[in-house]
Design a protein around this motif. Structure first.
Motif, PDB file in Angstrom:
ATOM      1  N   ARG A  77      -9.869   6.892   0.747  1.00 29.83           N
ATOM      2  CA  ARG A  77     -10.283   5.508   0.935  1.00 29.83           C
ATOM      3  C   ARG A  77      -9.262   4.547   0.353  1.00 29.83           C
ATOM      4  O   ARG A  77      -8.378   4.943  -0.399  1.00 29.83           O
ATOM      5  N   ASN A  78      -9.439   3.317   0.674  1.00 29.20           N
ATOM      6  CA  ASN A  78      -8.598   2.290   0.064  1.00 29.20           C
ATOM      7  C   ASN A  78      -9.250   0.935   0.241  1.00 29.20           C
ATOM      8  O   ASN A  78     -10.125   0.756   1.097  1.00 29.20           O
ATOM      9  N   ASP A  79      -8.804   0.003  -0.580  1.00 26.26           N
ATOM     10  CA  ASP A  79      -9.244  -1.372  -0.391  1.00 26.26           C
ATOM     11  C   ASP A  79      -8.161  -2.101   0.384  1.00 26.26           C
ATOM     12  O   ASP A  79      -7.294  -1.476   0.998  1.00 26.26           O
ATOM     13  N   LEU A  80      -8.171  -3.406   0.347  1.00 27.88           N
ATOM     14  CA  LEU A  80      -7.185  -4.151   1.118  1.00 27.88           C
ATOM     15  C   LEU A  80      -5.753  -3.786   0.701  1.00 27.88           C
ATOM     16  O   LEU A  80      -4.835  -3.828   1.515  1.00 27.88           O
ATOM     17  N   GLY A  81      -5.588  -3.418  -0.552  1.00 24.73           N
ATOM     18  CA  GLY A  81      -4.266  -3.053  -1.037  1.00 24.73           C
ATOM     19  C   GLY A  81      -3.733  -1.767  -0.446  1.00 24.73           C
ATOM     20  O   GLY A  81      -2.576  -1.415  -0.660  1.00 24.73           O
ATOM     21  N   HIS A  82      -4.566  -1.059   0.279  1.00 14.92           N
ATOM     22  CA  HIS A  82      -4.156   0.176   0.948  1.00 14.92           C
ATOM     23  C   HIS A  82      -3.542   1.191  -0.005  1.00 14.92           C
ATOM     24  O   HIS A  82      -2.651   1.956   0.379  1.00 14.92           O
ATOM     25  N   ALA A  83      -3.985   1.148  -1.259  1.00 14.19           N
ATOM     26  CA  ALA A  83      -3.583   2.191  -2.208  1.00 14.19           C
ATOM     27  C   ALA A  83      -4.528   3.364  -1.968  1.00 14.19           C
ATOM     28  O   ALA A  83      -5.579   3.485  -2.593  1.00 14.19           O
ATOM     29  N   GLY A  86       0.808  -1.229   0.000  1.00 12.39           N
ATOM     30  CA  GLY A  86       0.000   0.000   0.000  1.00 12.39           C
ATOM     31  C   GLY A  86       0.830   1.263   0.000  1.00 12.39           C
ATOM     32  O   GLY A  86       2.060   1.227   0.130  1.00 12.39           O
ATOM     33  N   TRP A  87       0.128   2.387  -0.122  1.00 13.25           N
ATOM     34  CA  TRP A  87       0.788   3.684  -0.270  1.00 13.25           C
ATOM     35  C   TRP A  87       1.746   3.981   0.880  1.00 13.25           C
ATOM     36  O   TRP A  87       2.851   4.471   0.677  1.00 13.25           O
ATOM     37  N   MET A  98       9.246   1.929  -1.645  1.00 17.80           N
ATOM     38  CA  MET A  98      10.481   1.398  -2.232  1.00 17.80           C
ATOM     39  C   MET A  98      10.204   0.568  -3.482  1.00 17.80           C
ATOM     40  O   MET A  98      11.078   0.408  -4.329  1.00 17.80           O
ATOM     41  N   THR A  99       9.018   0.026  -3.558  1.00 15.03           N
ATOM     42  CA  THR A  99       8.729  -0.885  -4.664  1.00 15.03           C
ATOM     43  C   THR A  99       7.628  -0.367  -5.584  1.00 15.03           C
ATOM     44  O   THR A  99       7.251  -1.053  -6.532  1.00 15.03           O
ATOM     45  N   ALA A 100       7.121   0.834  -5.310  1.00 21.46           N
ATOM     46  CA  ALA A 100       5.972   1.333  -6.078  1.00 21.46           C
ATOM     47  C   ALA A 100       6.347   1.577  -7.539  1.00 21.46           C
ATOM     48  O   ALA A 100       7.421   2.117  -7.829  1.00 21.46           O
ATOM     49  N   ALA A 101       5.472   1.147  -8.433  1.00 15.06           N
ATOM     50  CA  ALA A 101       5.710   1.383  -9.860  1.00 15.06           C
ATOM     51  C   ALA A 101       5.338   2.806 -10.236  1.00 15.06           C
ATOM     52  O   ALA A 101       5.889   3.379 -11.167  1.00 15.06           O
ATOM     53  N   ASN A 102       4.410   3.368  -9.485  1.00  8.39           N
ATOM     54  CA  ASN A 102       3.909   4.703  -9.800  1.00  8.39           C
ATOM     55  C   ASN A 102       4.227   5.644  -8.638  1.00  8.39           C
ATOM     56  O   ASN A 102       3.823   5.382  -7.511  1.00  8.39           O
ATOM     57  N   ASN A 103       4.929   6.703  -8.939  1.00  9.94           N
ATOM     58  CA  ASN A 103       5.329   7.608  -7.859  1.00  9.94           C
ATOM     59  C   ASN A 103       4.202   8.516  -7.398  1.00  9.94           C
ATOM     60  O   ASN A 103       4.239   9.031  -6.287  1.00  9.94           O
ATOM     61  N   GLY A 104       3.228   8.741  -8.260  1.00 14.11           N
ATOM     62  CA  GLY A 104       2.115   9.597  -7.889  1.00 14.11           C
ATOM     63  C   GLY A 104       2.529  11.058  -7.792  1.00 14.11           C
ATOM     64  O   GLY A 104       3.698  11.422  -7.985  1.00 14.11           O
TER      65      GLY A 104
END
Lengths: 786, 241
Positions: free
Chosen positions: A310-316, A93-94, A99-105
């Protein structure tokens, strides 16, 4: 014992423990987490209640925790929460996956490494955000990063590195501290026992695997992993050799929260309460008093942070910016932007979003020209403090260490963060930002600056950066022999320096003192400041005998200063006082000491001052300022670093400028992209509509001297210098200040202009109407017939 | 985008229509056949020829001579300045407005926008004065209409250049009024975003109507003055058609 040996022993112990537990408890309570991947736990059944979380606690070996057993381990979220909530999914999640995020946002607030001693203000982020440095590129390991910033991290990510990372850095103490797993309770704990301060303390004690247990109020954690040898392992248990200092961490669980089946009651929220978010995401004006601080208008209306974020289980987490839906593929994120929720518009301005979620009102925006909606983000008018001259200096939880309470003061004024700085985002829309000016020492290769770690600078600089420490040590030594109402001080000009409880010195200004008053050591008694050793005639027969007693005390006290260039001595007129063999030695001063006076260090036949002139000069220059370095110090440190840096040029960045040392030793300042301020968009606090820009009319922004366009921001940095950048608000926006001033001035005549236009429209309209009537009448033949 | 297309079509159509009118009324070859296709061929050929001729003759000195020859310079002082302000502001408004609307995606901004607003005020004032003092010159006395199929015949409808000029004048005044109104209303705390958006489009199309009316009026006016000054089929001003 080798690590492999310890691991085997741990496995054996774990197996034994499992067998014993299996024999002692019901199978249903200790069953392996077979449901860990069961999809039924990932799907909401539609019921809007929160299940009671009365669950067995499990440690990092996936063993059931029995709170009453000897030396229980801390609970592990991976094995306690993981059986129902997939830990790996959450861990991406966010808050944990930088360290591993593909998208920096969209850029957010970087972690700001602020080190006052070396004058470092270094923005760091594992996400590739403009102006932020990648920790690994600077040589910071996850261990370093965790110790620096773990106080405000929710566990996971850098605080829970992979085994490969751990093995790659054996100097880190992961085997002692354990890893700080994702701390579910940090956000979801509804209990008032959740204590972010306790988390921070545990992290600083390197009790990483214990931190969640302690902070969540699940148990009481004692001991400090930071004091243990690097060979200690949790399976070693208590340190039987030391019960006072190097005490191994241990947990004492709150047994009252366990039932007879050793199940622990977690008081949890599905949506975290605002307090949980604000522990790490608070931003407040620096000098604002608490009772005067307003909450975000959404919070005031009863919304929680998590209602929108909000977020789902992925906590994005939904972050709420307009490009987010396109970047992440999460189309529902469009509903939680300002435009989505209030206008029903997506990022392109198309009415494709269902507006009004959670009762969001539709804004009237009466009289606001369209160009504002094209060129400005909603937050320009609605978020952050109103623009004012000099901008608003704020402190943020993570940058200024807010929200950690205890005996010591954790919060800091530095780094200096300013808002709202209006500048264009990557969609060329003006957006309010927060800003910090970076400051760091760096090696320069062409146009590239590679920051140096503070420890490298400190090592090279030696005592150049320690004048405060030396003065403090001297004052602390003297304070040992002071009466209760006496404080030893160093006086220089108007400034009076006294020791503080943190081992530093505090500067105060003495009213009425001359600015060029020579420096002297003194004693503050009430409001009076006396010389440490006043002038008297040592040869006089009627001298006060207490004076020499006092001198002996001072000499004894100065003898406790750890690093001293000679033996302590006090010279009064031609009499030299020393402390020799436990007695006060009074002798006639040698001829070479003629001209010297007061306390000092006797070395090589000279009386050296208690602290070098450089120290006094340096602290006197910085007294009453926030700056921690003088130009002289920077020049000396650059010289020292140059000696250890080979051919590479070393520079210092502060206040929006890059400083380098000229051949004659002077400092030269240049522009450099790396010295530019680092900014990130702000969204909160959202102000009520009546406090938005434009509510009082166009002149809220469009006037000859509006703060929106013309307020000036003077760069700040650790270096005390006049060579700092000064930027206008308009320059951040990329707009011409002259045009905005001319345009603003045009609003002086705008009311008249409107009246003229109204009269013209009225007359022209009347004439057209009359002409139309005439034409209509003639076409119809009425007038002709008449 | 829609506005750009409409603008090009409307102004291009008006230009071609005025040129056709001139071709129709001044060129012998236009009356040499009754076949529309043949007439159009000749029209296109004439247009191409005139374009080449004009481009050869057009030069800054020639334009300057043409401007100096305009009758407004011979008007009384106040009237002269009125026309200078009126024509000048209108030309700037049209030039800045259409240029930015058609060629600059961002639209009108910066100093040109400030100039546009200022010129708009000047234009509105001048327009009112012109209509107040000259409007009565443009009130015609048409015959009463009778409901008949013969109304479909342009000649019996009374559509003559003089009348088109009158209509163009009043269309120009109407458009000027709407321009003023659509500039004023968004400045007042009356319209919400939808209203602002409507007024913005309304302002643009009012401007297009205004430009169309001005073009027709000026085209017919100039042509009429040239006919009195030059023999039929002769060459007129450097830019005239």
């Amino acid at each position: 014992m080798s690590r492999a040996g310890r691991t085997s022993l741990r496995a054996l112990g774990g197996a034994l423990l499992a067998v014993l537990l299996f024999a002692a408890t019901a199978p249903g309570q200790t069953a392996a987490p077979v449901a860990a991947q069961s999809p039924k736990h990932l799907v909401w059944d539609g019921n809007r209640t929160i299940p009671v979380h009365l669950i067995p606690l499990r440690d990092e070996n996936d063993e059931l925790i029995v709170p009453t057993e000897t030396d229980p381990w801390p609970y592990s979220a991976r094995f306690t929460c993981g059986p129902c909530h997939d830990y790996a999914t959450i861990g991406s999640g966010w808050h944990f996956g930088a360290m591993t995020a593909a998208n920096n946002g969209r850029p957010g607030e970087p972690w700001i490494w602020s080190d006052t001693k070396t004058g470092t203000v270094l923005p760091l982020s594992y996400r590739a955000w403009p102006g932020s440095y990648a920790p690994e590129a600077l040589g910071l390991t996850t261990w370093d990063f965790t110790l620096l910033f773990g106080r405000h991290m929710p566990g996971g990510g850098p605080a829970e590195p992979s085994d490969e990372e751990v093995l790659a850095h054996p100097e880190a103490r992961w085997s002692v501290s354990g890893k700080a797993e994702v701390n579910c309770l940090a956000c979801h704990n509804r209990s008032a026992r959740q204590d972010p301060s306790e988390w921070a303390k545990q992290v600083l004690r390197e009790n990483l695997r214990w931190a969640a247990t302690a902070a969540g109020g699940v148990g009481e954690v004692g001991g400090m992993a930071s004091r243990l040898k690097e060979t200690w392992d949790i399976t070693d248990g208590p340190n039987i050799d030391d019960h006072l200092w190097a005490v191994a961490p241990s947990v004492k669980y709150r047994t009252v929260d366990f039932d007879s089946k050793h199940r622990y009651f977690f008081d949890l929220n599905y949506q975290p309460a605002d307090d949980r978010c604000l522990a790490c995401h608070s931003v407040s004006p620096k000098d604002e008093v608490q009772w005067n601080a307003d909450a975000d208008v959404h919070a005031a209306a009863g919304l929680k942070c998590a209602d929108c974020h909000r977020n789902d289980l992925g906590h994005a987490m939904v972050r709420g910016y307009e490009r987010e839906a396109a970047e992440t593929g999460n189309r529902s994120a469009e509903s939680f932007t300002c435009r989505g929720c209030h206008l029903g518009e997506n990022a392109a301005g198309e009415k494709t979003v269902v507006p009004g979620r959670l009762g969001a009102p539709y804004p009237k925006h009466t009289g606001i020209p369209l160009v504002h909606f094209k060129r400005l983000a909603c937050t320009v008018c609605h978020s952050g403090p109103k623009p004012k001259d000099g901008f608003t200096r704020v402190r943020t939880s993570r940058a200024n260490r807010l929200g950690i309470y205890g005996v010591a003061t954790w919060s800091t004024d530095l780094p200096a963060v300013f808002e709202p700085v209006y500048k264009k985002d990557d969609r060329h829309r003006i957006t309010p930002h927060r800003l910090v000016w970076p400051a760091f020492w760096a090696k320069r290769a062409g146009k590239t600056l590679t920051p140096l770690l503070p420890e490298v600078v400190e090592a090279a600089a030696g005592d150049i950066l320690e004048p405060e420490e030396r003065i403090s040590l001297t004052l602390v030594a003297l304070s040992q022999v002071m009466a209760e109402d006496e404080v030893p001080v160093l006086v220089s000009g108007k400034s009076v320096f006294a020791p503080n409880v943190d081992g530093g010195i505090d500067a105060t200004e003495e009213a009425g003192a001359a600015a060029d008053r020579p420096a002297f050591w003194g004693i503050r008694k009430g409001t009076d400041i006396l010389q440490l050793v006043g002038d008297f005639d040592p040869a006089a027969e009627d001298k006060d005998p207490a004076v020499e007693t006092r001198i002996q005390e001072f000499l004894q006290a100065l003898g406790t200063v750890a690093v001293r260039p000679g033996e302590p001595a006090i010279l009064v007129r031609k009499t030299l006082y020393r402390f020799v063999g436990g007695y006060l030695d009074i002798s006639e001063a040698p001829a070479e000491l003629a001209g010297a006076a007061g306390p000092g260090w006797l070395a090589d036949g000279k009386l050296l001052p208690l602290v070098p002139e450089f120290d006094v000069r340096t602290v006197a220059a910085k007294a009453g300022t926030e700056q921690t370095l003088t130009e002289e110090q920077v020049g000396l440190v650059l010289e020292a670093l140059a000696e250890t840096s080979g051919d590479a040029e070393v520079v210092y960045v502060s206040g929006g400028r890059m400083f380098r040392r000229a051949k004659d030793g002077s400092l030269i300042s240049d522009d450099h992209a790396a010295a530019a301020p680092v900014t990130w968009p702000l969204a909160h606090n959202v102000r009520p509509a009546q406090q938005s820009l434009g509510w009082k009319g166009c002149t809220d922004c469009h006037s000859g001297g509006s703060n929106f366009f013309f307020s000036q921001l003077k760069a700040t940095g650790p270096l005390l210098t006049k060579k700092v950048d000064k930027l206008s608000a308009a320059s951040f926006m990329g707009l011409g200040g002259l045009f905005q001033r001319a345009f603003g001035l045009s609003f002086i005549v705008r009311p008249v202009f409107k009246v003229v236009l109204a009269i013209c429209a009225l007359v022209a309209g009347a004439l057209v109407f009359l002409a139309g009537l005439v034409a209509l009448g003639r076409v119809a033949g009425f007038l002709d017939q008449r | 985008m829609v506005f750009t297309i409409v603008t090009i079509l409307v102004l291009g159509g008006a230009f071609l229509g005025l040129a056709l009118h001139r071709f129709w009324t001044t060129r012998e070859e236009a009356k040499s056949t009754i076949l529309y296709a043949e007439i159009m061929k000749k029209y296109v050929a004439w247009l191409a020829l005139r374009t080449i001729q004009m481009s050869r003759k057009a030069s800054p000195p020639a334009w300057w001579e043409y401007v100096k020859a305009l009758p407004m310079w011979r008007a009384a002082l106040l009237e002269k300045w009125l026309y200078i302000c009126f024509y000048g502001s209108f030309l700037y408004l049209a030039a800045s407005g259409f240029f930015f609307a058609v060629f600059i995606p961002r639209g009108l901004f910066g100093y040109p926008l400030v100039g546009h607003v200022m010129a708009g005020g000047l234009f509105a004032v001048c327009l009112v004065i012109v209509v107040l003092f000259k409007g009565r010159d443009f009130i015609s006395v048409p015959k009463p209409a009778h409901l008949s199929l013969s109304l479909l015949d342009p000649r019996k409808m009374g559509i003559t250049p003089a009348r088109v000029k009158l209509w163009a004048f009043w269309l120009f005044v109407l458009a000027g009024f709407l321009l003023t109104l659509s500039a004023l209303l968004p400045m007042l705390p009356l319209l919400r975003t939808g209203g602002q958006r409507f007024m913005f489009e309304f302002h643009r199309y009012s401007a297009l109507s205004s430009a169309l009316a001005a073009m027709v009026f000026a085209g017919l006016e100039l042509f009429a003055s040239l006919r009195t000054a030059a023999p039929p089929g002769g060459e007129g001003s450097p830019g005239g058609i």
